[in-house]
Enzyme design. Structure first.
Site, short mmCIF file in Angstrom:
data_model
loop_
_atom_site.label_atom_id
_atom_site.label_comp_id
_atom_site.label_asym_id
_atom_site.label_seq_id
_atom_site.Cartn_x
_atom_site.Cartn_y
_atom_site.Cartn_z
N GLU A 155 -16.28 3.48 4.29
CA GLU A 155 -14.98 3.88 3.77
C GLU A 155 -15.18 4.84 2.60
O GLU A 155 -16.21 4.81 1.94
CB GLU A 155 -14.19 2.66 3.29
N ASN A 184 0.82 -1.22 0.00
CA ASN A 184 0.00 0.00 0.00
C ASN A 184 0.85 1.27 0.00
O ASN A 184 0.38 2.34 0.38
CB ASN A 184 -0.92 0.02 1.23
N ASP A 230 -13.89 6.34 6.99
CA ASP A 230 -12.52 5.82 7.00
C ASP A 230 -11.89 6.18 5.65
O ASP A 230 -12.27 5.63 4.61
CB ASP A 230 -12.54 4.31 7.21
N HIS A 276 -14.33 -2.28 6.19
CA HIS A 276 -13.20 -3.00 6.76
C HIS A 276 -13.56 -3.68 8.08
O HIS A 276 -14.40 -3.18 8.85
CB HIS A 276 -12.04 -2.02 6.98
N SER A 308 -11.15 -0.92 0.40
CA SER A 308 -9.80 -1.47 0.37
C SER A 308 -9.65 -2.71 -0.50
O SER A 308 -8.55 -3.01 -0.95
CB SER A 308 -9.34 -1.80 1.79
N HIS A 329 -7.47 4.70 2.42
CA HIS A 329 -6.89 4.43 1.10
C HIS A 329 -7.02 5.61 0.14
O HIS A 329 -6.60 5.51 -1.02
CB HIS A 329 -7.51 3.17 0.50
N LYS A 358 0.06 3.74 4.68
CA LYS A 358 -0.18 3.51 3.25
C LYS A 358 0.53 4.61 2.45
O LYS A 358 1.74 4.56 2.31
CB LYS A 358 -1.69 3.45 3.01
#
Length: 392
Positions: free
Chosen positions: A185, A54, A214, A140, A189, A217, A245
């Site tokens: 998110e 990542n 979240d 997640h 992910s 990413h 990440k």
């Protein structure tokens, strides 16, 4: 049962769990690698091209981050030695939080030890058994675990189905819950697609729900100045970002109002009882935060390469779902076939790890490709050649 048999059998549940995972092609083991640079690793004496990390901007090997980590270590030592509320609240922690808040366009920020820990403990502090939570089905595990630990009632709406989310919110708003919360998110992910942040804000405002996003990413890669899809969005109540990440470091933070920051400092066990992040990590994060807003060229390259990857994979007949980010899944389906593909790629010096249930839904085992701005055209060509060799 005799005492002797009882002692011998007390870990039967472990044997059963491991045997079940072997039978279902889900047994996991740790495989050591040694990083070389942003895209190459050594594994068991072989040099592999890495498509599973990542490190989206290649910052984990950046000399500026390494130098900052060393400088902070020389000045402050190797550890913070205590929790923030005791003697571990160094000036560098507070300075970094102020810098993060400004970079995200928020009133304040608070550091945590990891993204998993942050989600688990923040949700536990914000929710109780009288709360009701609505979360995307593909969020997640850390978010699910935090919600479950709180004892809150929760409903999982179909992936990105905001019409279903609104129906659930409408129904719950007429019931006796003491608070409503939406949890999701911004970039998923395992699928690499995005939430509609603006629509989520409208729903949260309409039904008086707390909005918890979240952004792990997205931060560093997407949004204004690369600070994520939830940055500069004052109607998003809490945004969790991670440093392991695109930042190339370790740890996490939440960006929120000053009032919520004060609440978490006083009521969040994972913050109260955890040793503060070590100085070397703070130095690396601080250096990354200086660099990230100026990496538009790297982000544009990453976007271009990700689209190229999706186009070529789809032309080869692979499903990449609705990915539109640097995370590009190759959906295979069965766990055994996914492992076979991963092993075939590794035989061609490509590290592309198989992701299997329960991490992803049943029947959707996949190779999760994670691109870095350090990946170049020739690296993608090596991947395509290895995939074509497997097909034929």
């Amino acid at each position: 049962m005799s005492i002797e048999n009882s002692k011998a059998d007390k870990f039967d549940f472990v044997d059963r769990a491991l045997a079940e995972r072997v039978e279902q092609q889900r047994f996991r083991s740790l495989q050591s690698v040694v990083p070389i640079d942003g895209v190459w690793v050594w594994k068991q004496g072989r040099k592999l091209l890495n498509f599973s990390a990542n490190d989206y901007l290649g910052l984990s090997k950046h000399p500026v981050l390494i130098e900052a980590a060393q400088t902070y270590t020389h000045r402050y030592g190797t550890g913070a030695t205590a929790s923030r509320l005791v003697a571990g609240n160094y000036d560098i922690h507070h300075q970094l939080e102020e810098k993060l808040a400004a970079a995200c366009g928020r009133e304040s920020a608070l550091l945590f030890s990891s993204g998993f820990q942050a989600n688990m403990t923040i949700l536990g502090a914000l929710l109780n058994p009288q709360s009701c939570v609505f979360c995307d089905r593909l969020i997640h595990s850390s978010l699910i675990q935090g919600i479950r630990a709180s004892g809150a009632r929760f409903y999982r709406y179909a992936h990105s189905d905001l019409d279903q989310l609104e129906r659930l919110l409408k129904k719950a708003s007429s019931q006796s819950f003491d608070r409503l919360m939406i949890v999701t998110e911004t970039v998923f992910s395992m699928d690499g697609d995005r939430s509609d942040v603006d629509a989520l804000i409208r729903l949260a405002n309409r039904y008086g729900a707390i909005l918890y996003l979240d952004d792990a990413h997205a931060i560093g890669v997407l949004g204004k100045r690369g600070m994520g899809l939830a940055a500069f969005q004052p109607d998003v109540d809490l945004v969790v970002g991670t440093f392991g990440k695109a930042f190339g470091a370790f740890g996490a933070f939440v960006a929120c109002s000053r009032k919520l920051r004060d609440y978490l400092i006083n009521c969040c066990p994972g913050f109260i009882y955890t040793t503060a992040l070590p100085p070397a990590v703070i130095g690396a994060i601080d250096a990354a935060l200086d660099l990230i807003p100026n990496l538009d060229t790297e982000r544009q390259h990453l976007t271009k390469q990700s689209q190229n990857l999706r186009d070529r994979l789809q032309a080869m007949g692979y499903s990449t779902l609705n990915s539109d980010t640097q995370i590009v899944p190759i959906v295979v389906g069965e766990s055994a076939r996914t492992l076979e593909l991963s092993q075939a790629l590794e035989a061609k010096d490509i590290l592309a790890v198989a992701i299997r249930p329960p991490t992803v839904p049943e029947g959707s085992a996949r190779i999760r490709l994670a691109l870095s701005s350090q990946h170049q055209e020739e690296h993608l060509e090596r991947l395509f050649e290895a995939l074509e060799a497997y097909v034929h």
